[in-house]
Design an enzyme around this catalytic site. Structure first.
Site, PDB file in Angstrom:
ATOM      1  N   SER A 134      32.242-124.124  54.949  1.00  0.00           N
ATOM      2  CA  SER A 134      33.475-123.413  54.637  1.00  0.00           C
ATOM      3  C   SER A 134      34.777-124.322  54.912  1.00  0.00           C
ATOM      4  O   SER A 134      35.799-123.700  54.905  1.00  0.00           O
ATOM      5  CB  SER A 134      33.637-122.007  55.518  1.00  0.00           C
ATOM      6  OG  SER A 134      33.169-122.306  56.833  1.00  0.00           O
ATOM      7  N   HIS A 184      59.538 -90.123  33.050  1.00  0.00           N
ATOM      8  CA  HIS A 184      58.976 -90.490  31.999  1.00  0.00           C
ATOM      9  C   HIS A 184      59.623 -91.658  31.115  1.00  0.00           C
ATOM     10  O   HIS A 184      59.374 -91.691  29.837  1.00  0.00           O
ATOM     11  CB  HIS A 184      58.732 -89.195  30.928  1.00  0.00           C
ATOM     12  CG  HIS A 184      58.050 -87.861  31.709  1.00  0.00           C
ATOM     13  ND1 HIS A 184      56.883 -87.518  31.845  1.00  0.00           N
ATOM     14  CD2 HIS A 184      58.921 -86.999  32.384  1.00  0.00           C
ATOM     15  CE1 HIS A 184      56.625 -86.622  32.626  1.00  0.00           C
ATOM     16  NE2 HIS A 184      57.957 -86.042  33.033  1.00  0.00           N
ATOM     17  N   SER A 193      62.480-120.606  26.452  1.00  0.00           N
ATOM     18  CA  SER A 193      61.339-120.502  25.650  1.00  0.00           C
ATOM     19  C   SER A 193      61.046-122.076  25.143  1.00  0.00           C
ATOM     20  O   SER A 193      62.114-122.727  24.798  1.00  0.00           O
ATOM     21  CB  SER A 193      61.461-119.489  24.698  1.00  0.00           C
ATOM     22  OG  SER A 193      60.732-120.051  23.469  1.00  0.00           O
ATOM     23  N   LYS A 206      66.144-117.678  23.810  1.00  0.00           N
ATOM     24  CA  LYS A 206      65.389-116.669  24.721  1.00  0.00           C
ATOM     25  C   LYS A 206      65.930-117.284  26.374  1.00  0.00           C
ATOM     26  O   LYS A 206      66.079-118.374  26.615  1.00  0.00           O
ATOM     27  CB  LYS A 206      63.940-116.903  24.884  1.00  0.00           C
ATOM     28  CG  LYS A 206      63.448-116.684  23.480  1.00  0.00           C
ATOM     29  CD  LYS A 206      63.419-114.943  23.551  1.00  0.00           C
ATOM     30  CE  LYS A 206      62.546-114.159  24.533  1.00  0.00           C
ATOM     31  NZ  LYS A 206      61.114-114.434  24.163  1.00  0.00           N
ATOM     32  N   GLU A 244      57.856-111.255  36.074  1.00  0.00           N
ATOM     33  CA  GLU A 244      56.676-110.887  35.402  1.00  0.00           C
ATOM     34  C   GLU A 244      55.651-111.413  36.053  1.00  0.00           C
ATOM     35  O   GLU A 244      54.414-110.916  36.328  1.00  0.00           O
ATOM     36  CB  GLU A 244      56.829-111.796  34.093  1.00  0.00           C
ATOM     37  CG  GLU A 244      57.443-110.978  32.951  1.00  0.00           C
ATOM     38  CD  GLU A 244      57.656-111.658  31.567  1.00  0.00           C
ATOM     39  OE1 GLU A 244      57.562-111.228  30.532  1.00  0.00           O
ATOM     40  OE2 GLU A 244      57.943-112.794  31.715  1.00  0.00           O
ATOM     41  N   GLN A 278      31.969-115.068  55.775  1.00  0.00           N
ATOM     42  CA  GLN A 278      32.674-116.223  55.420  1.00  0.00           C
ATOM     43  C   GLN A 278      33.478-116.103  54.260  1.00  0.00           C
ATOM     44  O   GLN A 278      34.530-116.608  53.878  1.00  0.00           O
ATOM     45  CB  GLN A 278      31.662-117.483  55.117  1.00  0.00           C
ATOM     46  CG  GLN A 278      32.164-118.693  54.975  1.00  0.00           C
ATOM     47  CD  GLN A 278      31.174-119.793  55.243  1.00  0.00           C
ATOM     48  OE1 GLN A 278      30.926-120.314  56.456  1.00  0.00           O
ATOM     49  NE2 GLN A 278      30.682-120.365  54.146  1.00  0.00           N
ATOM     50  N   LYS A 314      37.611-115.030  54.489  1.00  0.00           N
ATOM     51  CA  LYS A 314      38.734-116.082  54.420  1.00  0.00           C
ATOM     52  C   LYS A 314      39.380-116.337  53.482  1.00  0.00           C
ATOM     53  O   LYS A 314      40.825-116.440  53.153  1.00  0.00           O
ATOM     54  CB  LYS A 314      38.258-117.382  55.091  1.00  0.00           C
ATOM     55  CG  LYS A 314      38.148-117.126  56.592  1.00  0.00           C
ATOM     56  CD  LYS A 314      36.951-118.258  57.293  1.00  0.00           C
ATOM     57  CE  LYS A 314      36.100-117.566  58.015  1.00  0.00           C
ATOM     58  NZ  LYS A 314      35.345-116.424  57.620  1.00  0.00           N
TER      59      LYS A 314
HETATM   60  N1  ARG Z   1      32.054-120.581  58.947  1.00  0.00           N
HETATM   61  C1  ARG Z   1      31.510-119.076  59.455  1.00  0.00           C
HETATM   62  C2  ARG Z   1      32.302-118.301  58.808  1.00  0.00           C
HETATM   63  O1  ARG Z   1      33.384-118.361  58.430  1.00  0.00           O
HETATM   64  C3  ARG Z   1      31.624-119.155  60.999  1.00  0.00           C
HETATM   65  C4  ARG Z   1      30.700-118.338  61.631  1.00  0.00           C
HETATM   66  C5  ARG Z   1      29.236-118.823  61.261  1.00  0.00           C
HETATM   67  N2  ARG Z   1      28.640-117.956  62.375  1.00  0.00           N
HETATM   68  C6  ARG Z   1      26.942-118.356  61.969  1.00  0.00           C
HETATM   69  N3  ARG Z   1      26.469-117.607  63.036  1.00  0.00           N
HETATM   70  N4  ARG Z   1      26.644-118.810  60.998  1.00  0.00           N
HETATM   71  O2  ARG Z   1      32.280-116.767  58.934  1.00  0.00           O
END
Ligand code: ARG
Length: 468
Positions: free
Chosen positions: A31, A164, A285, A291, A298, A330, A333
């Site tokens: 990650s 409406h 445009s 335009k 948008e 993970q 994120k």
């Molecule tokens: N990179 C992992 C995440 O984003 C961190 C935690 C990982 N923990 C584990 N026990 N593999 O969730």
């Protein structure tokens, strides 16, 4: 003894492992490509953890001092572009720990005492999101200010009100704009409310069950500005509710911005012509030289899909997970990062659009409200004040409108004599009551569009926003 192995590097896993990861799996598992975003928070969390370990006598003050100095050094290395972890580091937590060990030697290996990446990643994510929520709240306020400034400029301007998307009743333009200020205020409240549940420390829950190391969770929580600590270690490392709650709040911000965006696009159309787009926020445009396109609203409208999608993605990611940590987390994120980035970009773009991208055209608006039947309700209301039951008045005005449409005239084109043929209680004051400005001014009920009511609201909002 072998020193632990991982895919590209060495030393990540315990000596239980003998072979490195398949390179494709190493890539799949890592990650670091995106969680490097959490670097500052990871360093902050680790510094608090190291200090707490010393406070509790788990490591010496000197060791804590070295750990903190090392962590600060990593911060400076990152600032100067010299901290560049790779795939072999897997994630930001390992990347920092490895660098720390490289910098400090054996002392670096003490940082992870009484802690797991499971409580660590939850801590980082909350710290990161807490900051972003504060910034987003300010971005919402900027939009509210921009709306209020436009509203202030247009306290006397009229605009057709629609239901409406059919002309309904004329409005004071400031009233229309203030509706968005209200919507954004609810968004701000929601963000603040979510923040309460983001601001809880999971740190010290360790992998899932707590730790025998004599740590002090309150100490790290206080140092990191958390309001409370999770009471249950399993819940602490398993809770991603806040990512859903936050994304839902952000999704509503986006929905509100998108509704406003849609109105701006409609207002800027040639058919409508209620606003002029300035060159600062409009695009041309590549083919049609005449335009001028509303790309900004948008894009805002279009970007809703990402945020709504992430909300759905997060819910789906959570729903089948047994306690406690699962690697599925993970996936939270990239979703969360994109929700924050998209929402804050859209808030900024809409604020700029409102500040310098659109100019209302009062003459066009005036002309619009004067050339429709949006004063029809006022005839019915007039009849009601003269004792005609509303439903009867409603039917009667419908017949008048029908006649006008047949004759190609508007209500205000009818003479008093013609009106009196429809109903004898009608007098000359009806004609006055049909002027759009009077129609607006008459809606004095609380929350109504009457100019005096809008003035009150403008005063209230400029007072409320003056300190924000
Ligand atoms: N990179 C992992 C995440 O984003 C961190 C935690 C990982 N923990 C584990 N026990 N593999 O969730």
């Amino acid at each position: 003894m072998a020193a632990g192995v991982t895919g590209g590097g060495s030393g990540t896993w315990s000596d239980r492992f003998e072979e490195g990861l398949h390179p494709a799996i190493e890539r799949f598992n890592a990650s670091i490509g995106f969680d490097i975003t959490l670097l500052q928070e990871d360093l902050d969390g680790s510094i608090a953890h190291a200090r707490m370990l010393a406070e509790c006598g788990v490591i010496s003050d000197e060791e804590a001092g070295q750990l903190c100095a090392g962590l600060e050094q990593i911060r400076s290395e990152a600032a100067s572009g010299n901290f560049q972890p790779g795939l072999a580091d897997e994630d930001v937590h390992f990347a920092v720990e490895r660098r720390l060990i490289a910098l400090l030697g054996p002392v670096g290996k003490k940082l992870h005492t009484g802690r797991s990446r499971n409580d660590q990643v939850g801590t980082d994510l909350r710290l990161w999101l807490r900051r972003r929520i504060d910034a987003l709240e300010q971005a919402v306020v900027r939009c509210q200010h921009a709306l209020l400034t436009q509203a202030d400029r247009h306290r006397e301007t009229l605009i057709p009100g629609y239901t409406h998307l059919q002309r309904a009743q004329p409005l004071c333009l400031a009233h229309h704009l203030l509706a968005y200020v209200e919507m954004l205020e609810r968004d701000r409240e929601r963000l603040r409310d979510v923040r309460v549940r983001v601001n809880i420390s999971p740190l010290g829950a360790a992998a899932l069950a707590g730790t025998p190391v004599p740590i002090n969770r309150r100490s790290t929580a206080t140092a990191l500005g958390f309001e409370r600590v999770y009471a249950n270690s399993l819940d602490a490392v398993s809770d991603r509710d806040f990512t859903v709650e936050f994304s839902a709040a952000a999704a509503l911000v986006m929905a509100h911005l998108s509704r406003l965006a849609e109105e701006v696009i409609f207002w800027a159309s040639e058919e409508c012509g209620f606003v002029r787009l300035t060159d600062r926020c409009a695009t041309g445009s590549s083919l049609m030289p005449q335009k001028k396109n509303p790309d900004v609203p948008e894009l805002v409208r279009g970007k809703c899909g990402r945020v709504f999608g992430h909300l759905q993605g997060l819910l789906t990611m959570i729903k089948g997970l047994p306690l406690a940590y699962n690697k599925d987390f993970q996936e939270d994120k990239e979703a969360l990062f994109d929700v924050v980035r998209t929402t804050s970009d859209c808030l900024e773009a809409m604020a700029i659009l409102l500040e310098e991208g659109v100019e209302f055209r009062p003459e066009r608006l005036e002309q619009a409200v004067a050339s429709d039947f949006s004063n029809a309700t006022d005839v019915a209301d007039y009849l009601v004040t003269r004792g005609v039951p509303f439903r009867e008045a409603y039917q009667l005005v419908g017949a008048v409108v029908k006649r006008c449409l047949q004759d190609g005239v508007l209500l205000r084109d009818l003479s008093l004599e013609q009106w009196q043929q429809f109903h004898p209680v009608i007098e000359a004051d009806l004609l006055e009551a049909l002027v759009p400005r009077r129609v607006v001014a008459a809606r004095l009920s609380e929350g109504g569009t009457a100019f005096v009511r809008v003035e009150e609201q403008l005063a209230l909002w400029s007072e409320r926003l003056s300190t924000k």
